[in-house]
Scaffold this motif. Sequence first.
Motif, PDB file in Angstrom:
ATOM      1  N   UNK A  63       0.838  -1.198   0.000  1.00 23.08           N
ATOM      2  CA  UNK A  63       0.000   0.000   0.000  1.00 23.08           C
ATOM      3  C   UNK A  63       0.871   1.244   0.000  1.00 23.08           C
ATOM      4  N   UNK A  64       1.924   1.211   0.825  1.00 20.49           N
ATOM      5  CA  UNK A  64       2.819   2.371   0.897  1.00 20.49           C
ATOM      6  C   UNK A  64       3.474   2.613  -0.468  1.00 20.49           C
ATOM      7  N   UNK A  65       3.937   1.523  -1.099  1.00 16.24           N
ATOM      8  CA  UNK A  65       4.608   1.686  -2.381  1.00 16.24           C
ATOM      9  C   UNK A  65       3.651   2.269  -3.421  1.00 16.24           C
ATOM     10  N   UNK A  66       2.455   1.682  -3.459  1.00 19.13           N
ATOM     11  CA  UNK A  66       1.486   2.158  -4.444  1.00 19.13           C
ATOM     12  C   UNK A  66       1.117   3.622  -4.212  1.00 19.13           C
ATOM     13  N   UNK A  67       0.903   3.964  -2.948  1.00 19.91           N
ATOM     14  CA  UNK A  67       0.530   5.343  -2.627  1.00 19.91           C
ATOM     15  C   UNK A  67       1.625   6.301  -3.078  1.00 19.91           C
ATOM     16  N   UNK A  68       2.876   5.920  -2.812  1.00 17.52           N
ATOM     17  CA  UNK A  68       3.986   6.808  -3.197  1.00 17.52           C
ATOM     18  C   UNK A  68       4.079   6.923  -4.720  1.00 17.52           C
ATOM     19  N   UNK A  69       3.930   5.782  -5.435  1.00 17.18           N
ATOM     20  CA  UNK A  69       4.008   5.830  -6.907  1.00 17.18           C
ATOM     21  C   UNK A  69       2.946   6.763  -7.474  1.00 17.18           C
ATOM     22  N   UNK A  70       1.696   6.582  -6.956  1.00 18.48           N
ATOM     23  CA  UNK A  70       0.601   7.414  -7.446  1.00 18.48           C
ATOM     24  C   UNK A  70       0.876   8.886  -7.170  1.00 18.48           C
ATOM     25  N   UNK A  71       1.399   9.122  -5.966  1.00 13.28           N
ATOM     26  CA  UNK A  71       1.648  10.504  -5.597  1.00 13.28           C
ATOM     27  C   UNK A  71       2.721  11.128  -6.497  1.00 13.28           C
TER      28      UNK A  71
END
Length: 359
Positions: A63-71
Motif C-alpha cells: 500500500x505504501x509503495x502504491x501510494x507513493x508511486x501514485x503521488x
Amino acid sequence: MIERIEQLRTQAEGEISRADSSEALEELRVRHLGRRAELPQMLREVAGLAVKERAAVGQAANAARQALETMIQARVAQLAGEELEASLRADRVDVTLPGAPPQTIGRLHVLTATRRELEDIFLGLGFTVMEGPEVETVHYNFDALNHSPTHPARARTDTFYVEGPPGGSDLVLRTHTSPMQVRAMEAHPPPLYVVIPGRVYRPDSDATHTPQFHQIEGLAVDEDITLADLKGTLLEFARAVFGDERDVRLRPHFFPFTEPSVEVDVSCFHCDGKGFLRDGARCYLCKGEGWLEVLGAGEVDPNVYSHVPTTERNAPGYDPEKIQGFAWGLGVERIAMLKHGIPDLRLYYENDLRFLEQF
Ligand code: PHE
C-alpha cells in the motif's frame, strides 16, 4: 516493521509534496522506490517472515509503495504542466509586432538607382517624366530632328535598322531619346517641361561603349526660354549630383536639332576643378582638365517645331515665332561612372555580384 513502513511513507510523502522540479521528483523516486531503497527491500523480505506477520506487513508495504508511486505520478504531471506554462510565459511572442525583415534583400541596380535619382532632381525642378518607344521610326529618330538625308548617323554602321511590316515606315532601334522631343510636343501644348529616360542603341562595343545604354532627355518649351535657362537648370542638376561647389561650362558644339548647340562640362569634383591634386599629381578623373564632359544640349532648332503638326491634342501648337525651348541628352551610364569611379562600362551588364553589391 509496520511502524517503520508508515514512518518511511510519511517521510517520503512530505518530501514528494515539497519537490519543485521534475528532476527532484525523479531523484526522490529512486531514493524511496528504487531497487536499493528501504521499502522495496522490505517487500522482498516479506517472503521470509512468519506467516502471521507476512500478510499485514506485505499489505502495508504494498500500500505504501502504491501510494507513493501514485503521488509521484500526480506530482510529475502537475509539475510538467507548471514548467510548460513557465517556459511559454518566458518565450512569449507578441504577434502584433511587425515581422522580422528578410536577412538577404535585393537592391536596385546602380543604373536604376542613378536614373531614379536624376528623375527626382528634375521632378524637383518642375519637369514631368515621359517614356517612349525603343523601336522608333526613321521619321522621329532622324527626319523630324532635322538630320540631313546624308547625315552619317543614319549609316547602317551607326544605327540598328529593324525590319518592319512591308510598306510600313522605316524602323530603327532609337539611337537617342531625342525622338521623344517631337512625340512629346505632338502630345501636349506648350508650355512643356519633360524628361524622358530610356534605353537607346548604337552598334558600338568597347570599354566606353555598349550597344545598349541609357539616356535622359530633357525638353523645356515656353516663351523666352534662353540658353541662360538651360545653364541654370543644368547647374542645379550638376550640384545635386556632384556637390554644391560644382560649376558648369558650355562649349560650342553641333547637333542637327539644336541651335546653338553646346557640350556641357561640370567642374571636376575630384580635384575641385583645379586639374591637379594636393600632392601636385595630375587629376586622373578629368585628366588635368579641371572639367568633366557630361552631356549635349542646346536651344531647340526652330526647324524642329515645323515638324510638329498642330492637332487637337497640342493646340495652339508650336509656333517658332512665339515659343523657344532648350533640350539636353545625358548618358546615365556616364553619370554613374563619374560619380562612383566605375572604370569600365561593361561592368554594368555583366551581373557580377562583387560589382553590383558595391552600390
Ligand atoms: N541626342 C543627342 C545625343 O544622343 C544629345 C542631345 C539631346 C543634344 C538634346 C542636344 C539636345 O548625342
